[in-house]
Design a protein around this motif. Structure first.
Motif, PDB file in Angstrom:
ATOM      1  N   LYS A  69     -34.680 -34.535 -14.516  1.00  0.00           N
ATOM      2  CA  LYS A  69     -33.793 -35.442 -13.787  1.00  0.00           C
ATOM      3  C   LYS A  69     -32.843 -34.655 -12.894  1.00  0.00           C
ATOM      4  O   LYS A  69     -32.584 -35.031 -11.752  1.00  0.00           O
ATOM      5  CB  LYS A  69     -32.999 -36.312 -14.764  1.00  0.00           C
ATOM      6  N   SER A  70     -32.333 -33.520 -13.413  1.00  0.00           N
ATOM      7  CA  SER A  70     -31.372 -32.779 -12.607  1.00  0.00           C
ATOM      8  C   SER A  70     -31.299 -31.283 -12.912  1.00  0.00           C
ATOM      9  O   SER A  70     -30.889 -30.505 -12.066  1.00  0.00           O
ATOM     10  CB  SER A  70     -29.968 -33.368 -12.801  1.00  0.00           C
ATOM     11  N   LEU A 120     -40.242 -39.423 -17.338  1.00  0.00           N
ATOM     12  CA  LEU A 120     -39.432 -39.670 -16.147  1.00  0.00           C
ATOM     13  C   LEU A 120     -40.142 -40.631 -15.205  1.00  0.00           C
ATOM     14  O   LEU A 120     -41.361 -40.554 -15.028  1.00  0.00           O
ATOM     15  CB  LEU A 120     -39.158 -38.348 -15.406  1.00  0.00           C
ATOM     16  N   LEU A 125     -36.148 -43.217  -8.081  1.00  0.00           N
ATOM     17  CA  LEU A 125     -35.299 -43.377  -9.265  1.00  0.00           C
ATOM     18  C   LEU A 125     -35.188 -42.072 -10.044  1.00  0.00           C
ATOM     19  O   LEU A 125     -34.097 -41.607 -10.367  1.00  0.00           O
ATOM     20  CB  LEU A 125     -35.849 -44.488 -10.158  1.00  0.00           C
ATOM     21  N   ASN A 126     -36.334 -41.485 -10.393  1.00  0.00           N
ATOM     22  CA  ASN A 126     -36.369 -40.219 -11.139  1.00  0.00           C
ATOM     23  C   ASN A 126     -35.397 -40.233 -12.316  1.00  0.00           C
ATOM     24  O   ASN A 126     -34.556 -39.359 -12.467  1.00  0.00           O
ATOM     25  CB  ASN A 126     -36.042 -39.032 -10.213  1.00  0.00           C
ATOM     26  N   ASP A 127     -35.550 -41.251 -13.167  1.00  0.00           N
ATOM     27  CA  ASP A 127     -34.664 -41.397 -14.316  1.00  0.00           C
ATOM     28  C   ASP A 127     -35.513 -41.531 -15.576  1.00  0.00           C
ATOM     29  O   ASP A 127     -36.726 -41.728 -15.508  1.00  0.00           O
ATOM     30  CB  ASP A 127     -33.777 -42.625 -14.148  1.00  0.00           C
ATOM     31  N   TYR A 128     -34.868 -41.436 -16.734  1.00  0.00           N
ATOM     32  CA  TYR A 128     -35.597 -41.523 -17.996  1.00  0.00           C
ATOM     33  C   TYR A 128     -36.124 -42.935 -18.232  1.00  0.00           C
ATOM     34  O   TYR A 128     -35.409 -43.919 -18.065  1.00  0.00           O
ATOM     35  CB  TYR A 128     -34.698 -41.101 -19.157  1.00  0.00           C
ATOM     36  N   GLN A 133     -36.673 -41.866 -23.267  1.00  0.00           N
ATOM     37  CA  GLN A 133     -35.467 -41.920 -24.097  1.00  0.00           C
ATOM     38  C   GLN A 133     -35.811 -41.978 -25.588  1.00  0.00           C
ATOM     39  O   GLN A 133     -35.150 -41.346 -26.414  1.00  0.00           O
ATOM     40  CB  GLN A 133     -34.636 -43.160 -23.723  1.00  0.00           C
TER      41      GLN A 133
END
Length: 232
Positions: A69-70, A120, A125-128, A133
């Motif tokens: 994510k980052s 991911l 969006l590139n979020d969990y 999760q």
């Protein structure tokens, strides 16, 4: 602005609007998948073919997905760039020590982060995801190996366990998300290669983003230290 319209598919390159690798994705994918033909163990070779070449979702998404994510390689093509780098390091290390099974080491390097395809979401969006999760890429990757290997006739149970162990332990420590510690030489080398590439990329990205004068790029919170730019 005199006129505006929605752009059509094929009129633009998504990489122009999304954080992307600076390396050529097609070339990296060719090099990455070429490692499959260097595997001598036919069961492992078939496993890699089924996952990276015959699984249409993996074959399509692996080269354009992000690796995080980052923290590191968090951009389009980051997963392939990171996985190729770790595989290259492991291949280099394979003949440096006795008792290393190169096929196991290279295969586990290729597979170690494949679960991130489900952990991911895609850009922008590139979020969990929920699976990311609730399960995490380590478990997801090991489960993919379990399911795929179970569909290969005569795949040895012990070999399957050894490959899954490399994936499950590649973060190296319980507090970093690995449910087990590396207990084979291949698992240990994989963890070191993964850790080195990830943290070296953290340094690289932090220095690249720095625009201040002087040799110090500043304090990096995750690394817990000030980072200096070497004269080069």
């Amino acid at each position: 602005v005199k006129r505006i319209r929605r752009s059509k598919g094929g009129e633009y390159d998504p990489a122009d609007y999304i954080p992307s690798t600076e390396k050529d994705i097609k070339s990296m994918w060719v090099e990455f998948t070429s490692y499959i033909n260097t595997i001598k163990n036919q069961h492992i070779k078939e496993l890699l073919e089924k996952i990276f070449l015959k699984n249409t979702f993996v074959a399509k998404e692996f080269s354009i997905h992000s690796a995080a994510k980052s923290v590191h390689h968090g951009y389009l093509g980051g997963l392939l760039e990171h996985s190729l780098s770790v595989t290259q390091i492991c291949d280099f290390m394979a003949d440096k020590y006795k008792f290393v099974d190169r096929d196991v080491l290279v295969a586990s390097a290729m597979l170690h982060d494949v679960g991130k395809l489900w952990e991911l979401s895609e850009f922008p969006l590139n979020d969990y995801t929920d699976d990311g999760q609730l399960l995490g890429h380590i478990y997801i990757g090991a489960e993919l190996v379990e399911k795929t290997a179970s569909g290969i006739d005569g795949f040895p149970d012990r070999l399957k366990t050894i490959l899954k162990h490399c994936i499950l332990s590649h973060h190296g420590e319980y507090e970093y998300g690995s449910p087990v510690l590396p207990k084979t030489l291949e698992a240990h080398i994989l963890h070191c290669a993964d850790d080195m590439d990830a943290k070296s990329k953290v340094f690289e990205e932090f220095i690249s983003a720095d625009s201040t004068a002087g040799p110090w790029a500043g304090y990096h919170k995750m690394m817990g230290r000030n980072i200096r730019k070497t004269e080069y």
